[in-house]
Design a protein around this motif. Sequence first.
Motif, PDB file in Angstrom:
ATOM      1  N   UNK A   1      41.406 -41.639 -69.791  1.00 32.92           N
ATOM      2  CA  UNK A   1      40.937 -40.752 -68.746  1.00 32.92           C
ATOM      3  C   UNK A   1      41.778 -39.483 -68.729  1.00 32.92           C
ATOM      4  N   UNK A   2      41.146 -38.311 -68.625  1.00 30.06           N
ATOM      5  CA  UNK A   2      41.909 -37.063 -68.605  1.00 30.06           C
ATOM      6  C   UNK A   2      42.733 -36.936 -67.335  1.00 30.06           C
ATOM      7  N   UNK A   3      43.924 -36.391 -67.489  1.00 27.50           N
ATOM      8  CA  UNK A   3      44.774 -36.169 -66.331  1.00 27.50           C
ATOM      9  C   UNK A   3      45.421 -34.796 -66.382  1.00 27.50           C
TER      10      UNK A   3
ATOM     11  N   UNK B   1      32.068 -42.644 -60.681  1.00 28.88           N
ATOM     12  CA  UNK B   1      31.440 -42.285 -61.939  1.00 28.88           C
ATOM     13  C   UNK B   1      30.063 -42.933 -62.048  1.00 28.88           C
ATOM     14  N   UNK B   2      29.094 -42.216 -62.631  1.00 26.63           N
ATOM     15  CA  UNK B   2      29.175 -40.834 -63.123  1.00 26.63           C
ATOM     16  C   UNK B   2      29.215 -39.817 -61.988  1.00 26.63           C
ATOM     17  N   UNK B   3      29.976 -38.764 -62.204  1.00 25.60           N
ATOM     18  CA  UNK B   3      30.162 -37.717 -61.203  1.00 25.60           C
ATOM     19  C   UNK B   3      29.348 -36.489 -61.595  1.00 25.60           C
TER      20      UNK B   3
ATOM     21  N   UNK C   1      34.087 -36.746 -70.546  1.00 24.19           N
ATOM     22  CA  UNK C   1      34.727 -37.981 -70.100  1.00 24.19           C
ATOM     23  C   UNK C   1      35.352 -37.840 -68.712  1.00 24.19           C
ATOM     24  N   UNK C   2      35.549 -36.617 -68.264  1.00 22.48           N
ATOM     25  CA  UNK C   2      36.086 -36.405 -66.921  1.00 22.48           C
ATOM     26  C   UNK C   2      35.058 -36.676 -65.839  1.00 22.48           C
TER      27      UNK C   2
ATOM     28  N   UNK D   1      40.624 -31.358 -57.137  1.00 24.39           N
ATOM     29  CA  UNK D   1      41.881 -31.830 -56.569  1.00 24.39           C
ATOM     30  C   UNK D   1      42.841 -32.370 -57.628  1.00 24.39           C
ATOM     31  N   UNK D   2      42.295 -33.054 -58.651  1.00 30.54           N
ATOM     32  CA  UNK D   2      43.153 -33.818 -59.551  1.00 30.54           C
ATOM     33  C   UNK D   2      43.021 -33.449 -61.037  1.00 30.54           C
ATOM     34  N   UNK D   3      41.920 -32.827 -61.442  1.00 28.49           N
ATOM     35  CA  UNK D   3      41.693 -32.590 -62.871  1.00 28.49           C
ATOM     36  C   UNK D   3      41.609 -31.114 -63.225  1.00 28.49           C
TER      37      UNK D   3
END
Length: 275
Positions: free
Chosen positions: A256-258, A117-119, A246-247, A192-194
């Motif tokens: 954190x978003x999941x 982060x930041x991404x 925020x992601x 991949x994850x979000x």
Amino acid sequence: MISKFTEDYLKDYKEQIRKLPLDELYEVLDIIRKDDSPERQDIVKARIAEIEDESDDEPNAAPSATFSEQPSEPNPDLNDTQISVTNSELADAENDDSSTLEITQEELDKINNTQHLPDSDGCFTFVFFVAIGFGIALFALVGGSMSANRTAGFHDLKITTVLPYFKYVPIASILFFYYQSTKEKIRNYWLNHLKLALGIASFLAVNATTTFFTGTYSGIYRSCSGTPAYIIAAGILLFSILFIANAFYPISKKIRPKYGLTLLALALILETVLR
């Protein structure tokens, strides 16, 4: 800086690197840029420079061949047995198991499972994928309208009748690009994850936005019109934008978003309170 690699390992690593083509060398270099010590990077950079120097020398050597008119003769010292031995050695070299490939796969897994982060790159690809989805949807919509009536266009298109379906476009875009990139070695962390969390957030954000055009809010379990609809839509739109931001940017490291369940809970609370 103390090296974490042994001399024998670096020797084997150098031999394996010499077997890779130029395009794969650049991929390996991108993967090992985060090494604590620069030994492997120096080996890969040296091999890249060597290959590029050889490619630069080839055009310079070509004109000299035009001045030689004598036909080339086969080398009598190079017999069929030597050729067959050379070919077998090359085949064995290509079939050798490389520890470099195993290490590279481990590093690929680490990169795909780590988000720095930041991404900003991830945020750009997310917005770009969703924008492509909306562009395709609008193109198909206008094309269908014009095929039904050849004189039709945007002025004949009742956009309010199709706006409620636009909320499905982000989810469809995310899933489409996710399955299209399954064969890629490196993908964005969010893909991949979000993907589920961002799909839900985008769905709620677009659904809330359409409320300001149609005047009707169609929620998870409740629909309403008028002032309550605008209040609910504004709240959900705000939460969704913060959730998406925020992601990719460290607005809140604790939340954190999941899976997007937190955002769904907030939407349900707003719909329940503003009855």
